[in-house]
Design a protein around this motif. Sequence first.
Motif, PDB file in Angstrom:
ATOM      1  N   ASN A  54       0.823  -1.220   0.000  1.00 18.05           N
ATOM      2  CA  ASN A  54       0.000   0.000   0.000  1.00 18.05           C
ATOM      3  C   ASN A  54       0.854   1.267   0.000  1.00 18.05           C
ATOM      4  O   ASN A  54       0.397   2.327  -0.403  1.00 18.05           O
ATOM      5  N   GLU A  56       3.585   1.418  -1.950  1.00 21.91           N
ATOM      6  CA  GLU A  56       3.821   1.550  -3.405  1.00 21.91           C
ATOM      7  C   GLU A  56       2.582   2.076  -4.106  1.00 21.91           C
ATOM      8  O   GLU A  56       2.676   2.873  -5.043  1.00 21.91           O
ATOM      9  N   ASN A  57       1.423   1.609  -3.669  1.00 16.25           N
ATOM     10  CA  ASN A  57       0.183   2.112  -4.273  1.00 16.25           C
ATOM     11  C   ASN A  57       0.074   3.621  -4.076  1.00 16.25           C
ATOM     12  O   ASN A  57      -0.348   4.358  -4.969  1.00 16.25           O
ATOM     13  N   LEU A  58       0.457   4.056  -2.870  1.00 15.48           N
ATOM     14  CA  LEU A  58       0.395   5.488  -2.581  1.00 15.48           C
ATOM     15  C   LEU A  58       1.364   6.251  -3.487  1.00 15.48           C
ATOM     16  O   LEU A  58       1.000   7.264  -4.089  1.00 15.48           O
ATOM     17  N   ALA A  60       2.537   5.340  -6.374  1.00 17.88           N
ATOM     18  CA  ALA A  60       2.056   5.283  -7.758  1.00 17.88           C
ATOM     19  C   ALA A  60       0.961   6.321  -8.006  1.00 17.88           C
ATOM     20  O   ALA A  60       0.880   6.920  -9.073  1.00 17.88           O
ATOM     21  N   ASP A  61       0.141   6.545  -7.009  1.00 23.96           N
ATOM     22  CA  ASP A  61      -0.986   7.464  -7.153  1.00 23.96           C
ATOM     23  C   ASP A  61      -0.594   8.926  -6.914  1.00 23.96           C
ATOM     24  O   ASP A  61      -1.163   9.836  -7.495  1.00 23.96           O
ATOM     25  N   LEU A  62       0.407   9.132  -6.035  1.00 20.22           N
ATOM     26  CA  LEU A  62       0.707  10.482  -5.543  1.00 20.22           C
ATOM     27  C   LEU A  62       1.782  11.217  -6.330  1.00 20.22           C
ATOM     28  O   LEU A  62       1.692  12.429  -6.547  1.00 20.22           O
ATOM     29  N   LYS A  64       4.335  13.136  -8.621  1.00 19.63           N
ATOM     30  CA  LYS A  64       4.129  13.976  -9.805  1.00 19.63           C
ATOM     31  C   LYS A  64       5.464  14.505 -10.291  1.00 19.63           C
ATOM     32  O   LYS A  64       6.417  14.635  -9.522  1.00 19.63           O
ATOM     33  N   GLY A  86       7.549   2.007  -6.903  1.00 15.76           N
ATOM     34  CA  GLY A  86       6.541   3.057  -6.730  1.00 15.76           C
ATOM     35  C   GLY A  86       6.797   4.227  -7.662  1.00 15.76           C
ATOM     36  O   GLY A  86       5.881   4.751  -8.293  1.00 15.76           O
ATOM     37  N   ARG A  89       6.022   3.103 -11.231  1.00 21.98           N
ATOM     38  CA  ARG A  89       4.580   3.024 -11.493  1.00 21.98           C
ATOM     39  C   ARG A  89       3.969   4.413 -11.673  1.00 21.98           C
ATOM     40  O   ARG A  89       2.972   4.572 -12.380  1.00 21.98           O
ATOM     41  N   ALA A  90       4.557   5.415 -10.984  1.00 26.11           N
ATOM     42  CA  ALA A  90       4.041   6.785 -11.132  1.00 26.11           C
ATOM     43  C   ALA A  90       4.574   7.449 -12.403  1.00 26.11           C
ATOM     44  O   ALA A  90       4.117   8.529 -12.779  1.00 26.11           O
TER      45      ALA A  90
END
Length: 123
Positions: A54, A56-58, A60-62, A64, A86, A89-90
């Motif tokens: 989670n 890495e998920n953060l 990937a999502d966060l 910029k 991570g 993925r971003a």
Amino acid sequence: MDNKTKTKKAILMCTCSFACPSMKDINFGELAERIRLELPHDYMLLHPRLCEENGENLLADLLKDNVTYVTPACKEEKQKKLLRDGFQRAGVNMNSNWKPVSISFKNTETAFNDIKKALEEIK
Ligand code: SF4
């Protein structure tokens, strides 16, 4: 993206579940509040385990492209391996947008000073 177009400085602090023996001398509450009050930055986030799913998920999502991320966490070489997925993925380049700070075997004061220095080094 070059440095001229980077606009923000963010701190993503990994607390290693508040249980890593190498971070036992860090008071994360005190450290975060001192950073918030004393060091110029755009925003800060504390996460207990950025290298697990989670975290890495953060990332990937966060993450910029127009932000440089200071990551107080384990040793730099270890972070490079553990946070790589991570960033990938971003779609954000670690070479240009990432500034690791090792807080292993530091206390609150030395961790604060190293984070301060890292923020100052960002153009
Ligand atoms: S990234 Fe490093 S500091 Fe964070 S949980 Fe993983 S091993 Fe611990």
